[in-house]
Scaffold this motif. Structure first.
Motif, PDB file in Angstrom:
ATOM      1  N   SER A 198      54.252  60.024  48.890  1.00 39.77           N
ATOM      2  CA  SER A 198      55.522  59.461  49.245  1.00 39.77           C
ATOM      3  C   SER A 198      56.591  60.729  48.814  1.00 39.77           C
ATOM      4  O   SER A 198      57.821  60.467  49.095  1.00 39.77           O
ATOM      5  CB  SER A 198      56.001  58.167  48.702  1.00 39.77           C
ATOM      6  OG  SER A 198      55.802  58.270  47.123  1.00 39.77           O
ATOM      7  N   LYS A 199      56.286  61.713  48.150  1.00 35.67           N
ATOM      8  CA  LYS A 199      57.121  62.654  47.565  1.00 35.67           C
ATOM      9  C   LYS A 199      56.812  64.180  48.020  1.00 35.67           C
ATOM     10  O   LYS A 199      56.055  64.930  47.217  1.00 35.67           O
ATOM     11  CB  LYS A 199      57.181  62.704  45.942  1.00 35.67           C
ATOM     12  CG  LYS A 199      58.005  61.465  45.493  1.00 35.67           C
ATOM     13  CD  LYS A 199      59.569  61.376  45.749  1.00 35.67           C
ATOM     14  CE  LYS A 199      60.251  60.441  45.194  1.00 35.67           C
ATOM     15  NZ  LYS A 199      61.723  60.462  45.333  1.00 35.67           N
ATOM     16  N   PHE A 221      54.276  58.004  42.256  1.00 31.50           N
ATOM     17  CA  PHE A 221      54.598  58.825  43.518  1.00 31.50           C
ATOM     18  C   PHE A 221      53.332  59.748  43.650  1.00 31.50           C
ATOM     19  O   PHE A 221      53.197  60.492  42.626  1.00 31.50           O
ATOM     20  CB  PHE A 221      55.904  59.359  43.649  1.00 31.50           C
ATOM     21  CG  PHE A 221      57.080  58.251  43.399  1.00 31.50           C
ATOM     22  CD1 PHE A 221      57.324  57.392  44.519  1.00 31.50           C
ATOM     23  CD2 PHE A 221      57.900  58.527  42.405  1.00 31.50           C
ATOM     24  CE1 PHE A 221      58.474  56.572  44.277  1.00 31.50           C
ATOM     25  CE2 PHE A 221      58.987  57.754  42.202  1.00 31.50           C
ATOM     26  CZ  PHE A 221      59.333  56.805  43.192  1.00 31.50           C
ATOM     27  N   SER A 256      62.288  62.042  50.380  1.00 30.58           N
ATOM     28  CA  SER A 256      61.258  61.003  49.857  1.00 30.58           C
ATOM     29  C   SER A 256      60.829  60.244  51.177  1.00 30.58           C
ATOM     30  O   SER A 256      61.707  60.160  52.063  1.00 30.58           O
ATOM     31  CB  SER A 256      62.077  59.843  49.171  1.00 30.58           C
ATOM     32  OG  SER A 256      62.462  60.475  47.916  1.00 30.58           O
ATOM     33  N   ILE A 304      56.402  54.711  49.945  1.00 33.20           N
ATOM     34  CA  ILE A 304      56.783  54.310  48.511  1.00 33.20           C
ATOM     35  C   ILE A 304      56.152  53.116  48.106  1.00 33.20           C
ATOM     36  O   ILE A 304      55.513  52.812  47.022  1.00 33.20           O
ATOM     37  CB  ILE A 304      58.178  54.670  48.120  1.00 33.20           C
ATOM     38  CG1 ILE A 304      58.379  56.017  48.161  1.00 33.20           C
ATOM     39  CG2 ILE A 304      58.575  53.760  46.676  1.00 33.20           C
ATOM     40  CD1 ILE A 304      59.953  56.307  47.767  1.00 33.20           C
TER      41      ILE A 304
END
Length: 337
Positions: free
Chosen positions: A191-192, A188, A173, A178
């Motif tokens: 951010s992932k 998301f 992450s 985020i």
């Protein structure tokens, strides 16, 4: 039975059956080329793979050495990767740290997001980022399951019965990205980045009484830069088990064989309150964000930094005899060039 995918010149690697002690493996091209091939015809393929596994243990099966660094994630890419948040304690801490009230529905209706599944990192490959550490790079130690076909609207029991394999995952992450992404109200994405899964995926029966059909009750070992960071038990404080998570994912759509469902960050409370570090007698943490949230709640600000280039995370789970079950995810943070 333990299964792995060895890296080769193809995108999906080649399937092997791995010995219980993770030292040897047998190729099974005559049965299935890839793990996805096996999952697509599991009812017929699994018994044949099981015979290979038994022969491997007896020494009657041709074998070669198994090296974890030669393994890809069991599914190097998948049709579906959906990650839940089964440990509501983790969600509660995140919201409490920013003085946000947690809706009561969070305790009865699982959170889940749909992640990118086109590229998973091999378990011993680095976590590479284009920019510097301001992205807030964090590990998230989790358990995940791979399911067979699950019909839309499947019950919790039907969903649990569809679980074919269990593995570990580092759901990387980027904490610095985020808040703005969630602030848009669309979930998301940036951010992932790509996740990494354990070298080996195992069938439920391989776990013995540690697996109750929906939960895996063993400590998840997370080491950070060579030091114990987390030992949270994956079967404790799990508000939603995997049957419930799979059923949630299948509520409005069928899931195809090879779909992966994650547990979310494994998190344990201590005496009804936030967890503590291993040094303080707690079970520690499976991600950096959680200790930062506790620091914020207790002191008003977070002191523990997120991961920097050169930092190493290792995620593993051992049986009651101390033997590794899935092999280890071990990743170094590097700058992408």
């Amino acid at each position: 039975m333990k299964l792995a995918t060895l890296k080769d010149s193809t995108r999906d690697g080649r399937l092997v059956v791995v010995s219980k002690d993770l030292t040897y493996c047998s190729e099974v091209r005559h049965i299935a080329n890839t793990l996805q091939d096996a999952l697509d015809d599991w009812a017929h393929v699994a018994p044949r793979l099981q015979l290979v596994a038994e022969g491997l243990e007896r020494g009657s099966q041709p074998y070669m050495r198994f090296h974890e660094h030669e393994a890809a994630s069991p599914l190097p890419r998948a049709y579906q990767w959906a990650d839940g948040s089964a440990y509501v304690n983790h969600v509660e801490l995140v919201r409490k740290a920013r003085n946000a009230e947690m809706p009561a529905s969070f305790w009865t209706d699982p959170l889940m997001y749909q992640g990118g599944s086109d590229t998973f990192l091999p378990p011993r490959s680095p976590i590479r980022m284009v920019e510097d550490e301001t992205y807030g790079i964090d590990m998230e130690g989790e358990v995940a399951v791979i399911v067979d076909d699950v019909p839309m609207g499947a019950s919790v029991q039907e969903s649990a019965d569809a679980i074919r394999l269990i593995m570990l995952v580092n759901d990387v992450s980027l904490r610095g990205l985020i808040p703005d992404e969630l602030g848009k109200g669309f979930g998301f994405f940036q951010s992932k980045p790509s996740s990494a899964f354990s070298p080996v995926a195992v069938t439920p029966e391989e776990l013995g009484d540690a697996w109750d059909g929906g939960k895996l009750s063993l400590p998840l070992c997370v080491d950070y830069n060579g030091q114990p960071f987390g030992r949270a038990n994956a079967g404790i404080d799990m508000t939603f088990d995997f049957g419930q998570l799979v059923a949630h994912a299948a509520k409005t759509r069928p899931l195809c064989a090879g779909s992966i469902i994650g547990s979310g960050t494994v998190s344990n409370k201590l005496n009804g309150g936030p967890g503590k570090s291993i040094a303080e007698g707690g079970a520690g943490y499976s991600c950096i964000a959680e200790i930062r949230m506790i620091e914020t709640i207790e002191t008003g600000s977070a002191q523990t930094p997120f991961m920097k280039f050169g930092d190493i995370v290792r995620i593993e789970m051992k049986d009651k005899s101390g033997h590794s079950i899935f092999g280890a995810i071990e990743q170094t943070v590097e700058q992408y060039k």
